[in-house]
Design a protein around this motif. Structure first.
Motif, PDB file in Angstrom:
ATOM      1  N   TRP A   1      -1.694   1.329  -4.305  1.00 26.97           N
ATOM      2  CA  TRP A   1      -0.703   0.202  -3.938  1.00 26.97           C
ATOM      3  C   TRP A   1       0.297   0.597  -5.264  1.00 26.97           C
ATOM      4  O   TRP A   1      -0.013   0.972  -6.238  1.00 26.97           O
ATOM      5  CB  TRP A   1      -1.369  -0.965  -4.257  1.00 26.97           C
ATOM      6  CG  TRP A   1      -2.321  -1.555  -3.210  1.00 26.97           C
ATOM      7  CD1 TRP A   1      -2.060  -2.391  -1.999  1.00 26.97           C
ATOM      8  CD2 TRP A   1      -3.740  -0.959  -3.187  1.00 26.97           C
ATOM      9  NE1 TRP A   1      -3.206  -2.454  -1.260  1.00 26.97           N
ATOM     10  CE2 TRP A   1      -4.400  -1.606  -2.058  1.00 26.97           C
ATOM     11  CE3 TRP A   1      -4.716  -0.347  -3.706  1.00 26.97           C
ATOM     12  CZ2 TRP A   1      -5.602  -1.315  -1.584  1.00 26.97           C
ATOM     13  CZ3 TRP A   1      -5.944  -0.291  -3.356  1.00 26.97           C
ATOM     14  CH2 TRP A   1      -6.490  -0.830  -2.291  1.00 26.97           C
TER      15      TRP A   1
ATOM     16  N   ARG B   1      -9.851  -5.047  -0.700  1.00 22.85           N
ATOM     17  CA  ARG B   1      -9.845  -3.872   0.184  1.00 22.85           C
ATOM     18  C   ARG B   1     -11.337  -3.274  -0.072  1.00 22.85           C
ATOM     19  O   ARG B   1     -12.088  -2.744   0.979  1.00 22.85           O
ATOM     20  CB  ARG B   1      -8.889  -2.798  -0.156  1.00 22.85           C
ATOM     21  CG  ARG B   1      -8.716  -1.709   0.792  1.00 22.85           C
ATOM     22  CD  ARG B   1      -8.713  -1.982   2.002  1.00 22.85           C
ATOM     23  NE  ARG B   1      -8.607  -0.828   2.977  1.00 22.85           N
ATOM     24  CZ  ARG B   1      -7.283  -0.193   3.141  1.00 22.85           C
ATOM     25  NH1 ARG B   1      -6.330  -0.776   2.788  1.00 22.85           N
ATOM     26  NH2 ARG B   1      -7.232   0.935   3.570  1.00 22.85           N
TER      27      ARG B   1
ATOM     28  N   LYS C   1      -5.390  -7.132  -4.281  1.00 23.42           N
ATOM     29  CA  LYS C   1      -5.365  -6.230  -3.211  1.00 23.42           C
ATOM     30  C   LYS C   1      -6.583  -5.197  -3.424  1.00 23.42           C
ATOM     31  O   LYS C   1      -7.050  -4.925  -2.267  1.00 23.42           O
ATOM     32  CB  LYS C   1      -3.952  -5.343  -3.126  1.00 23.42           C
ATOM     33  CG  LYS C   1      -2.834  -6.407  -3.024  1.00 23.42           C
ATOM     34  CD  LYS C   1      -2.528  -6.432  -1.770  1.00 23.42           C
ATOM     35  CE  LYS C   1      -1.154  -7.067  -1.571  1.00 23.42           C
ATOM     36  NZ  LYS C   1      -0.824  -7.772  -0.258  1.00 23.42           N
TER      37      LYS C   1
ATOM     38  N   GLU D   1       0.930  -1.132  -0.150  1.00 25.88           N
ATOM     39  CA  GLU D   1       0.071  -0.019  -0.071  1.00 25.88           C
ATOM     40  C   GLU D   1       0.874   1.199   0.087  1.00 25.88           C
ATOM     41  O   GLU D   1       2.093   1.158   0.503  1.00 25.88           O
ATOM     42  CB  GLU D   1      -0.994   0.128   1.297  1.00 25.88           C
ATOM     43  CG  GLU D   1      -2.074   0.951   1.047  1.00 25.88           C
ATOM     44  CD  GLU D   1      -3.111   0.785   2.093  1.00 25.88           C
ATOM     45  OE1 GLU D   1      -3.129  -0.239   2.746  1.00 25.88           O
ATOM     46  OE2 GLU D   1      -3.933   1.669   2.692  1.00 25.88           O
TER      47      GLU D   1
END
Ligand SMILES: CC(C)(COP(=O)(O)OP(=O)(O)OC[C@H]1O[C@@H](n2cnc3c(N)ncnc32)[C@H](O)[C@@H]1OP(=O)(O)O)[C@@H](O)C(=O)NCCC(=O)NCCS
Length: 334
Positions: free
Chosen positions: A57, A105, A101, A4
């Motif tokens: 990210w 999230r 990712k 991140e």
């Protein structure tokens, strides 16, 4: 390694490496587009509207270079993704890792829909389709090269508008006393459901409009506004918005152009756009092109754009997916 990333605290070297990757992506996928400059890039990545959040990210290799980037803007009820991978690192699964990712999230944040803008004729089409994204909306991007403009004709059109209207130009944004009328004009076309996913929503109330203009300025994107005023009532009868981004100041972006339904048929669209071009020519000497996006069924606007010299360039798509389904596809354990 994927991690991140917070652009507000990123090092100058990270910003520079990200820019290198972005420009390699543009050179491979959109070679006619101008490369981006290191101007307001940090602000472009970090500033958002009140109530919206962007989470980012990076992929980093052993030499500290950043061959991949993803971010998601959480707005309303949808997460809007941007994701790119350096051409030298493609088909290694990096985009899939980054997207996993993002989607996890977005899922954890409680969002059920995810959307992305995809440029026609690039590998991103196959990438998102392979993951089950559905194409929800199609637009055509057109580009006007200012070197091809017939300035005499455009100058004449800029001064031609139906009786009872006048055209006014506001670099930086309209004055506060016109914001209310400006918002009313935008709201007049809000109810037209054109089937898009609202990945670039417009602002319809005065407070949000003020926030939106301030946000553009913070991101290094200068708005230019031309309004048609109905003289008897003082109402905003039409508007056109062009933004000149510090990141690529030779190519401006056309945002909304609206003629309020009851004021259609008086040549307002044509007069607004012509006046805008005349003003941009003197206000932005570095500018060489303006790009615009239109739905293929918006015939009146396409006609005016063609008269001004806009040339169709690429198809531009909005793709959407259901977050739980997508997460399951990316990570079957979920
Ligand atoms: C779309 C993009 C992110 C894909 O990155 P990537 O790291 O190569 O993707 P992955 O390796 O994770 O690919 C995953 C799957 O997607 C599909 N896919 C990706 N690229 C593909 C291609 N060119 N043709 C066919 N399928 C493709 C494949 O199914 C692939 O799996 P496989 O390699 O096992 O067959 C990358 O091409 C990119 O950065 N494009 C530019 C995106 C962008 O934002 N552009 C804006 C300015 S143009």
């Amino acid at each position: 390694m994927v991690r991140e990333w917070d652009p507000r605290t990123a090092s100058p070297a990270e910003i520079e490496s990200l820019l290198d990757t972005l420009n390699a992506v543009l050179a491979a996928d959109l070679p006619e587009d101008p490369p981006w400059q290191d101007s307001f890039l940090r602000e472009y990545q970090s500033e958002t509207m009140p109530g919206e959040r962007r989470i980012s990210w990076l992929a980093e290799d052993e030499s500290g270079r950043l061959p991949g980037h993803a971010n998601v803007l959480l707005l309303g009820d949808i997460g809007v993704v941007e994701l790119f991978v350096h051409p030298s690192m493609r088909r290694t699964g990096l985009a899939q890792t980054l997207l996993t990712k993002v989607v996890r999230r977005v899922y954890d944040e409680g969002f059920s829909a995810i959307g992305v803008e995809v440029v026609g004729g690039t590998p991103a089409v196959a990438f998102y389709e392979s993951l089950g994204f559905a194409r929800e909306y199609v637009e055509t991007r057109s580009v006007l090269k200012l070197s091809t403009v017939d300035w005499l004709a455009v100058g004449e059109t800029a001064g031609t508008i139906g009786d009872g209207y006048r055209v006014e130009y506001f670099p930086g944004g309209p004055p506060d006393e016109l914001i209310e009328g400006y918002a009313v004009a935008k709201a007049a076309v809000r109810d037209v459901d054109d089937g898009d996913l609202d990945l670039r929503p417009s602002s319809y109330d005065p407070e949000r409009l003020r926030d939106s203009l301030a946000c553009l300025h913070r991101r290094g994107m200068k708005p230019y506004i031309v309004l048609a005023i109905h003289e008897r009532t003082g109402a905003v009868a039409g508007l056109t918005e062009v933004v000149v981004p510090a990141q690529h100041p030779t190519r401006a972006d056309q945002y909304d152009t609206i003629v309020v339904p009851e004021h259609r048929g008086y040549g307002i669209d044509r007069a607004l756009k012509a006046r805008m071009l005349v003003e941009l020519r003197s206000a932005e000497p570095r500018l060489t092109e303006v790009q615009t996006w239109n739905a293929p069924d918006n015939e009146p606007m396409l006609k005016v754009n063609a008269e001004l010299g806009f040339m169709a360039d690429r198809e531009w798509y909005e793709y959407g997916a259901d977050v739980p389904d997508l997460l399951h596809r990316l990570d079957p354990k979920t």
